[in-house]
Design an enzyme around this catalytic site. Structure first.
Site, PDB file in Angstrom:
ATOM      1  N   ASP A 123       0.824  -1.201   0.000  1.00 47.05           N
ATOM      2  CA  ASP A 123       0.000   0.000   0.000  1.00 47.05           C
ATOM      3  C   ASP A 123       0.866   1.261   0.000  1.00 47.05           C
ATOM      4  O   ASP A 123       1.831   1.371   0.773  1.00 47.05           O
ATOM      5  CB  ASP A 123      -0.926   0.013   1.225  1.00 47.05           C
ATOM      6  N   HIS A 281       0.187  -7.453  -1.665  1.00 46.68           N
ATOM      7  CA  HIS A 281      -1.098  -8.145  -1.748  1.00 46.68           C
ATOM      8  C   HIS A 281      -1.782  -7.839  -3.071  1.00 46.68           C
ATOM      9  O   HIS A 281      -1.412  -6.888  -3.776  1.00 46.68           O
ATOM     10  CB  HIS A 281      -1.993  -7.806  -0.554  1.00 46.68           C
TER      11      HIS A 281
HETATM   12  C1  SIN Z   1      -5.994  -3.284  -0.567  1.00 47.68           C
HETATM   13  O1  SIN Z   1      -5.446  -3.389  -1.664  1.00 47.68           O
HETATM   14  O2  SIN Z   1      -5.476  -2.671   0.363  1.00 47.68           O
HETATM   15  C2  SIN Z   1      -7.356  -3.921  -0.360  1.00 47.68           C
HETATM   16  C3  SIN Z   1      -7.303  -5.397  -0.455  1.00 47.68           C
HETATM   17  C4  SIN Z   1      -8.668  -6.020  -0.594  1.00 47.68           C
HETATM   18  O3  SIN Z   1      -9.648  -5.314  -0.865  1.00 47.68           O
HETATM   19  O4  SIN Z   1      -8.770  -7.241  -0.431  1.00 47.68           O
END
Ligand code: SIN
Length: 305
Positions: A123, A281
């Site tokens: 992030d 992520h």
């Molecule tokens: C994000 O990218 O911080 C959100 C992840 C998600 O919505 O699963």
């Protein structure tokens, strides 16, 4: 109003049982990253320093923690995340007006298709001080689909070939909000966004400030290597752009290696807590048309070194 549940001896107990430090059940989900916790309420951990310290230590160990059935209020969500540090809003995504720092990632049926979270990323590395972590709660999820994948970027670094490690040790890279969140905005707004968040330069390999681990720190916000053009890397000026781009693409591609990943299937009131300094992520957008609503408390971080 919270309903009471029956204890084994028949006496009513509160819906959120007290959880004492040391009582958390921990189930690792893969060999490299992620553990599911049970027997713990985050509302309770927001109030209990010892319990919070236990969760914090588990976070450093597993890098992402998962919990089910956290029927907590927005205020409790914010209170728990604030234990790690100050929270921050997002310049493009909206926040809960009553709870600053609680960013709404809502994909409603009338939302425009947006492709922000379905790329491997840490992030906000477009900040000079990217977040140290986040606490994400699922408010509504599709019946199937909408999973999120996390990646252990310390493991991704550790398993790089030695010659690549030597090559990237001195390198630095630029990260951009303009080319991602800004790309779909009219030019004037995009320029304003970039002026507010000028592209920072970060090390390609960062050191975790608490564990001391080396971490591969490039992701989909990274635009280019800033100090690749040296006699060691470039024989002819012509080598520069393809050499740097190929190396950066190879490094960014490491997040896609399944051996470094864990994949989480959401339910309403599931929570994920992640260390943003050593993970990436990817929120899988395979569920359209269906609604997916998440609320994320992002915690202010420090300058990567
Ligand atoms: C994000 O990218 O911080 C959100 C992840 C998600 O919505 O699963």
């Amino acid at each position: 109003m919270p309903h009471a549940i029956q204890s084994r001896n028949g006496a009513p107990t509160p819906a959120r049982p007290e959880t004492r430090p040391g009582s958390i059940q921990v189930e690792p989900l893969t060999c490299t990253i992620g553990a599911e916790l049970a027997g713990v309420s985050l509302a309770e951990a927001a109030r209990d320093q010892e319990l919070f310290a236990e969760i914090r230590a588990l976070l450093l160990r597993y890098k992402v923690l998962f919990l089910r059935d956290q029927d907590i209020t927005a205020a409790e969500h914010v209170a728990f995340a604030s234990r790690f540090g100050s929270l921050e809003d997002h310049p493009v995504l909206g926040s809960d007006p009553d709870h600053p720092g609680l960013v709404r990632i809502y994909k409603d049926l009338d939302s425009k298709p947006e492709h922000y979270e379905n790329a491997f990323h840490c992030d906000a590395t477009w900040r000079a001080h990217p977040p140290m972590g986040s606490v994400l709660r699922c408010v509504e999820t599709p019946e199937v689909g909408g999973d999120t994948i996390w990646v252990n970027m310390a493991e991704a670094y550790r398993r790089l070939p030695d010659d690549i490690k030597a090559r990237i040790a001195p390198l630095r890279a630029r990260h951009s909000i303009e080319s991602t969140f800004g790309a779909a905005l009219p030019a004037e707004q995009r320029h304003r966004l970039k002026a507010r968040y000028p592209d920072p330069e970060h090390p390609v390999v960062r050191t975790h400030p608490e564990t001391g681990e080396q971490i591969l720190f490039v992701n989909s916000f990274t635009t280019h290597l800033v100090n690749f053009h040296t006699p060691d890397n470039v024989r002819f000026g012509q080598d520069h752009a393809p050499g740097a781009a190929n190396l950066l693409n190879y490094l960014i591609g490491q997040a896609a290696v399944p051996e470094y990943q864990v994949r989480w299937r959401w339910q309403k009131n599931s929570v994920a807590i992640w260390d943003n300094r050593c993970t990436q992520h990817y929120a899988v957008q395979d569920y359209w048309p269906a609604v997916r609503r998440m609320e994320r408390a992002g915690i202010v971080g420090d300058q990567p070194f």
